[in-house]
Motif scaffolding. Sequence first.
Motif, short mmCIF file in Angstrom:
data_model
loop_
_atom_site.label_atom_id
_atom_site.label_comp_id
_atom_site.label_asym_id
_atom_site.label_seq_id
_atom_site.Cartn_x
_atom_site.Cartn_y
_atom_site.Cartn_z
N SER A 1 57.00 -26.26 10.20
CA SER A 1 57.42 -26.58 8.88
C SER A 1 58.07 -27.29 7.39
O SER A 1 57.94 -27.50 7.14
N VAL A 2 58.36 -28.48 8.62
CA VAL A 2 58.71 -29.68 7.32
C VAL A 2 57.22 -30.46 7.54
O VAL A 2 57.62 -31.02 6.39
N GLU A 3 56.83 -30.27 8.98
CA GLU A 3 55.16 -31.57 8.51
C GLU A 3 54.80 -31.09 7.05
O GLU A 3 53.78 -31.41 7.07
N GLU A 4 54.44 -29.39 7.68
CA GLU A 4 53.60 -28.83 6.87
C GLU A 4 54.01 -28.52 5.25
O GLU A 4 54.57 -28.09 5.07
N LEU A 5 52.79 -29.01 4.21
CA LEU A 5 53.35 -28.05 3.13
C LEU A 5 52.09 -27.83 2.35
O LEU A 5 50.95 -27.62 1.99
N ARG A 6 52.18 -26.30 3.12
CA ARG A 6 51.58 -24.68 2.44
C ARG A 6 51.72 -24.46 1.10
O ARG A 6 52.73 -24.38 0.26
N VAL A 7 50.26 -24.44 0.26
CA VAL A 7 50.60 -23.68 -0.51
C VAL A 7 49.24 -22.32 -1.40
O VAL A 7 48.41 -22.92 -0.38
N LEU A 8 49.37 -21.33 -1.43
CA LEU A 8 49.35 -20.14 -1.16
C LEU A 8 48.11 -20.15 0.17
O LEU A 8 47.45 -20.02 0.30
N PHE B 1 51.99 -24.42 -6.80
CA PHE B 1 50.96 -25.93 -7.37
C PHE B 1 51.71 -26.89 -8.03
O PHE B 1 51.90 -28.24 -7.71
N VAL B 2 52.62 -26.58 -9.12
CA VAL B 2 53.79 -27.68 -9.59
C VAL B 2 54.94 -28.05 -8.52
O VAL B 2 55.30 -29.60 -8.77
N LEU B 3 55.04 -27.68 -7.96
CA LEU B 3 56.17 -27.89 -7.55
C LEU B 3 55.66 -28.99 -5.82
O LEU B 3 56.37 -29.68 -5.52
N ALA B 4 54.87 -28.19 -5.51
CA ALA B 4 53.58 -28.72 -4.64
C ALA B 4 53.14 -30.15 -5.16
O ALA B 4 53.86 -31.64 -4.75
N LEU B 5 53.27 -31.22 -6.88
CA LEU B 5 53.20 -31.97 -6.99
C LEU B 5 54.18 -33.09 -7.15
O LEU B 5 54.12 -34.14 -7.15
N ILE B 6 55.44 -32.27 -7.01
CA ILE B 6 56.59 -32.75 -7.56
C ILE B 6 56.92 -32.72 -6.42
O ILE B 6 57.65 -34.21 -6.29
#
Length: 394
Positions: free
Chosen positions: A54-61, A306-311
């Motif tokens: 959960s730290v290494e991965e960044l999942r969006v939808l 997606f905005v939070l992922a961009l940030i």
Amino acid sequence: GLGLFQTKSNINAVAAAAGAMSAKYGLVSYNSSRKHISISMPSSTEVMSPHIKSVEELRVLGINLSSFSPPTQFLICVAGVFLFYLIYGYLQELIFSIEGFKPFGWYLTLIQFGFYSVFGLVELQLTQDKRRRIPGKTYMIIAFLTVGTMGLSNTSLGYLNYPTQVIFKCCKLIPVMIGGVFIQGKRYNVADVSAALCMSLGLVWFTLADSKVAPNFNATGVLLISMALCADAAIGNVQEKAMKLHNGSNSEMVLYSYSIGFVYILTGLLCVGGLGPAVAFCSEHPVKTYGYAFVFSLTGYFGISFVLALIKLFGALVAVTVTTGRKAMTIVLSFMFFAKPFTFQYIWGGLLVLFGIFLNVYSKNREKMKLPSIGDVRGWLLAGKKVRLLSQNV
């Protein structure tokens, strides 16, 4: 005594190194009740999650962005922001086009925050790591700024037309940069500053054109959207700092910030007596209000992810640049789907905005996008002049 202390320290260091090597190559038995083991040691200021993935991965939808290269991550995030927020903007204008709905902007925000809280709770339950990492006090600040951003923006639509409201919101680039300097101690280069100025000037040009062809300005609406702009400028920097410092997930950020914001808005509506009339009106038009609001909130929630992922991946300034470009596209679609007068000043303003976006992208990728220097341009011009002279002599 000092020699003995140093000897013990050396023995401890060797033992720790041997333990780390044994754990790495599986030479010792592992009897702990934990399901995961981490080889890298966190620093004293860092807390490692028990779920390393959960730290290494960044999942969006459900999309694992960590498995893609940075350019692909950027394209996926931009595509998600544009797709969902364009639908979001269309539905927002459609809801406020319902006759008699304009006074109920805060109630729409309450519904929106309620849906966001439910969506965030569902997404958080689907993740491995469910614990809250960001402190509650930080979420109270983020929730207050979020309420200011979305509530004041929705309410301003009761006083301003949609393109004017969007244009005002797009001018937050400079406040975001100022907030980045004071909140995070950032320093921006000339290209970033020039990009922000170009985009803001282009959007101001939109505003002036709109005021000429379809004036619908109201002092109350301008005040509301200006206050929303100030909150919007601060929230991106606060979110970026919180997510980087505590390594919080997107679903956690959405759940806690919007659920606390829901309590804020509900308390405010109960205090001023604005809840009863809004509920009575929406109960008369359930499909156009609650139905549209559900789809409106769903697309907004996906867009926020997606905005939070961009940030988190590229910073607040890049995220704001992308969302500003999306807002410019929203204005174009607003003219296509909702009848409005048109002037060519919109085109010139849009070109200036696009140039600002290009400057911002260039400042982030200078090594890959090497523009010619002034000397190179002069050399090309002189070479072209010599070729023309030779052709004339021939």
